[in-house]
Scaffold this motif. Structure first.
Motif, PDB file in Angstrom:
ATOM      1  N   SER A 108       1.385   4.277   4.865  1.00 32.65           N
ATOM      2  CA  SER A 108       2.144   5.183   5.729  1.00 32.65           C
ATOM      3  C   SER A 108       1.414   5.321   7.047  1.00 32.65           C
ATOM      4  O   SER A 108       0.223   5.678   7.070  1.00 32.65           O
ATOM      5  N   TRP A 109       2.081   5.042   8.147  1.00 35.25           N
ATOM      6  CA  TRP A 109       1.419   5.036   9.442  1.00 35.25           C
ATOM      7  C   TRP A 109       0.883   6.404   9.849  1.00 35.25           C
ATOM      8  O   TRP A 109      -0.066   6.494  10.617  1.00 35.25           O
ATOM      9  N   THR A 110       1.479   7.454   9.352  1.00 37.04           N
ATOM     10  CA  THR A 110       1.146   8.796   9.848  1.00 37.04           C
ATOM     11  C   THR A 110       0.181   9.575   8.969  1.00 37.04           C
ATOM     12  O   THR A 110      -0.467  10.511   9.453  1.00 37.04           O
ATOM     13  N   ASP A 111       0.051   9.210   7.704  1.00 32.37           N
ATOM     14  CA  ASP A 111      -0.811  10.035   6.846  1.00 32.37           C
ATOM     15  C   ASP A 111      -1.583   9.217   5.804  1.00 32.37           C
ATOM     16  O   ASP A 111      -1.848   9.687   4.701  1.00 32.37           O
ATOM     17  N   TRP A 112      -1.928   7.969   6.134  1.00 35.01           N
ATOM     18  CA  TRP A 112      -2.715   7.167   5.203  1.00 35.01           C
ATOM     19  C   TRP A 112      -4.106   7.769   5.028  1.00 35.01           C
ATOM     20  O   TRP A 112      -4.623   8.442   5.921  1.00 35.01           O
ATOM     21  N   GLU A 113      -4.696   7.514   3.875  1.00 37.29           N
ATOM     22  CA  GLU A 113      -6.064   7.947   3.592  1.00 37.29           C
ATOM     23  C   GLU A 113      -6.819   6.798   2.925  1.00 37.29           C
ATOM     24  O   GLU A 113      -6.223   5.932   2.273  1.00 37.29           O
ATOM     25  N   THR A 114      -8.119   6.805   3.082  1.00 36.25           N
ATOM     26  CA  THR A 114      -8.949   5.721   2.544  1.00 36.25           C
ATOM     27  C   THR A 114      -8.722   5.478   1.054  1.00 36.25           C
ATOM     28  O   THR A 114      -8.626   4.318   0.627  1.00 36.25           O
ATOM     29  N   PRO A 115      -8.638   6.523   0.216  1.00 41.15           N
ATOM     30  CA  PRO A 115      -8.433   6.267  -1.223  1.00 41.15           C
ATOM     31  C   PRO A 115      -7.150   5.498  -1.535  1.00 41.15           C
ATOM     32  O   PRO A 115      -7.081   4.826  -2.573  1.00 41.15           O
ATOM     33  N   GLN A 116      -6.140   5.591  -0.673  1.00 38.74           N
ATOM     34  CA  GLN A 116      -4.903   4.833  -0.895  1.00 38.74           C
ATOM     35  C   GLN A 116      -5.117   3.339  -0.652  1.00 38.74           C
ATOM     36  O   GLN A 116      -4.498   2.493  -1.305  1.00 38.74           O
ATOM     37  N   ILE A 117      -5.977   3.022   0.277  1.00 37.52           N
ATOM     38  CA  ILE A 117      -6.199   1.636   0.680  1.00 37.52           C
ATOM     39  C   ILE A 117      -7.294   0.967  -0.149  1.00 37.52           C
ATOM     40  O   ILE A 117      -7.271  -0.248  -0.371  1.00 37.52           O
ATOM     41  N   ALA A 118      -8.238   1.753  -0.629  1.00 39.55           N
ATOM     42  CA  ALA A 118      -9.420   1.212  -1.317  1.00 39.55           C
ATOM     43  C   ALA A 118      -9.103   0.275  -2.474  1.00 39.55           C
ATOM     44  O   ALA A 118      -9.765  -0.769  -2.624  1.00 39.55           O
ATOM     45  N   ALA A 150      -0.891   2.712  13.410  1.00 41.99           N
ATOM     46  CA  ALA A 150      -1.367   3.584  12.342  1.00 41.99           C
ATOM     47  C   ALA A 150      -2.785   4.098  12.551  1.00 41.99           C
ATOM     48  O   ALA A 150      -3.163   5.125  11.979  1.00 41.99           O
ATOM     49  N   ALA A 151      -3.579   3.401  13.362  1.00 42.18           N
ATOM     50  CA  ALA A 151      -4.988   3.780  13.523  1.00 42.18           C
ATOM     51  C   ALA A 151      -5.547   3.125  14.776  1.00 42.18           C
ATOM     52  O   ALA A 151      -5.089   2.063  15.191  1.00 42.18           O
ATOM     53  N   SER A 152      -6.562   3.742  15.339  1.00 40.62           N
ATOM     54  CA  SER A 152      -7.233   3.167  16.503  1.00 40.62           C
ATOM     55  C   SER A 152      -8.150   2.031  16.066  1.00 40.62           C
ATOM     56  O   SER A 152      -8.464   1.879  14.870  1.00 40.62           O
ATOM     57  N   TYR A 153      -8.585   1.244  17.017  1.00 39.14           N
ATOM     58  CA  TYR A 153      -9.550   0.172  16.753  1.00 39.14           C
ATOM     59  C   TYR A 153     -10.781   0.755  16.048  1.00 39.14           C
ATOM     60  O   TYR A 153     -11.238   0.237  15.019  1.00 39.14           O
ATOM     61  N   GLU A 178     -14.258   1.765  11.268  1.00 40.24           N
ATOM     62  CA  GLU A 178     -14.873   2.763  10.379  1.00 40.24           C
ATOM     63  C   GLU A 178     -14.352   2.606   8.947  1.00 40.24           C
ATOM     64  O   GLU A 178     -15.129   2.673   7.981  1.00 40.24           O
ATOM     65  N   LEU A 179     -13.051   2.392   8.813  1.00 40.68           N
ATOM     66  CA  LEU A 179     -12.469   2.199   7.485  1.00 40.68           C
ATOM     67  C   LEU A 179     -13.085   0.988   6.791  1.00 40.68           C
ATOM     68  O   LEU A 179     -13.428   1.048   5.604  1.00 40.68           O
ATOM     69  N   ALA A 180     -13.230  -0.101   7.520  1.00 45.73           N
ATOM     70  CA  ALA A 180     -13.814  -1.307   6.930  1.00 45.73           C
ATOM     71  C   ALA A 180     -15.238  -1.047   6.454  1.00 45.73           C
ATOM     72  O   ALA A 180     -15.665  -1.565   5.422  1.00 45.73           O
ATOM     73  N   GLY A 181     -15.960  -0.243   7.215  1.00 43.64           N
ATOM     74  CA  GLY A 181     -17.304   0.121   6.797  1.00 43.64           C
ATOM     75  C   GLY A 181     -17.298   0.873   5.473  1.00 43.64           C
ATOM     76  O   GLY A 181     -18.135   0.631   4.588  1.00 43.64           O
ATOM     77  N   VAL A 183       0.829  -1.212   0.000  1.00 40.54           N
ATOM     78  CA  VAL A 183       0.000   0.000   0.000  1.00 40.54           C
ATOM     79  C   VAL A 183       0.861   1.259   0.000  1.00 40.54           C
ATOM     80  O   VAL A 183       0.536   2.250  -0.666  1.00 40.54           O
ATOM     81  N   SER A 184       1.954   1.234   0.710  1.00 39.92           N
ATOM     82  CA  SER A 184       2.773   2.447   0.855  1.00 39.92           C
ATOM     83  C   SER A 184       3.387   2.902  -0.463  1.00 39.92           C
ATOM     84  O   SER A 184       3.642   4.093  -0.653  1.00 39.92           O
TER      85      SER A 184
END
Length: 272
Positions: free
Chosen positions: A187-197, A224-227, A232-235, A154-155
């Motif tokens: 990237s642990w500090t600035d990932w965004e949903t469109p990068q992962i989608a 990189a993110a809270s539980y 929320e991302l999975a949703g 992903v990175s």
């Protein structure tokens, strides 16, 4: 777990921490997955699960796959909470030999896992996929669960050759895949949903919702993110699915693959 980068999660996490996180996210059931190659950890996990009032519906533990697997499984099943053992995992990703999982002694161990009626969590990286493919093809009676989608890049934003390897595994009907661990591949500090989608879409397209299960990868995800953020991302990543398909991803697939008891609210039954 050494090094400054992992310092934020280098601390004990207990059942009350899990209760707090799951309650806040509306999660009613989880699967607790091994973290180290230690038989004693699995014994401890089974005891923790037994005392969780159903919050931990199953445990994926560790045994030495190279020797005496049947005896080890029997010992685990005879310990407190042993009935909650649903699978086995070894961190193949940490093995220097990319053919490790295809060794004859490991294959014998995996056959014993299948004979015990357990699932096997497949934690591999891209160079290990060819060996994993040969093993999965040879063992149609063993239910495999591919962890973290084989850790896509992903990175870097690259898709191939990861997507092709994933698609080859998905052609085999005895493999399911966890929609998990993606935030820590970005990237642990600035990932965004469109990068992962795009990576989530490949997982869902390759396996189909009937063979995809959500995973939080908590507490590692906290790098990189809270539980709650992972939930929320999975949703968001599954927003295009039907209600029935989402029910599979957020509970039904895991219940089938791990042989879990029914959980009342499938939409809130999220897995580690």
């Amino acid at each position: 777990m050494s090094g400054d980068a992992l310092a934020p999660v280098r601390k004990p996490y207990g059942l009350e921490d899990l209760r707090r996180e799951t309650a806040a996210a509306g999660v009613s059931g989880t699967v607790l997955v091994q973290t180290v190659s230690d038989f004693g950890e699995t014994v401890e996990f089974l005891g923790t699960a037994e005392g969780s009032d159903g919050l931990i519906a199953g445990v994926v533990g560790w045994v030495d796959l190279t020797t005496g697997v049947t005896d080890q499984v029997e010992r685990l099943r005879g310990s407190a909470g042993g009935e909650l053992l649903v699978g086995i995992r070894h961190q193949v990703q940490d093995e220097a030999d990319p053919e490790w999982i295809a060794r004859s002694d490991v294959r014998a161990g995996l056959r014993a896992v299948a004979e015990a009626g357990l699932a096997y969590d497949l934690l591999v990286l891209l160079p290990q996929i060819p060996a994993a493919l040969s093993v999965v093809r040879d063992m149609p009676g063993l239910r495999f669960v591919l962890d973290h989608g084989a850790k896509p890049p992903v990175s870097t934003g690259e898709i191939e050759p990861w997507a092709s390897g994933l698609a080859e595994l998905a052609k085999l009907p005895n493999v399911a895949c966890k929609l998990s661990g993606l935030v820590t591949e970005a990237s642990w500090t600035d990932w965004e949903t469109p990068q992962i989608a795009p990576y989530a879409a490949r997982i869902l397209d390759s396996f189909g919702p009937d063979r995809v299960m959500f995973g939080s990868d908590w507490p590692v995800c906290e790098l990189a993110a809270s539980y709650a953020q992972v939930v929320e991302l999975a949703g968001e990543l599954t927003s295009g699915l039907s209600e029935a398909e989402r029910a599979r991803v957020f509970g039904g697939t895991a219940q089938e693959w791990y042989g879990l008891p029914d959980i009342d609210d499938l939409d809130a039954s999220l897995l580690r």
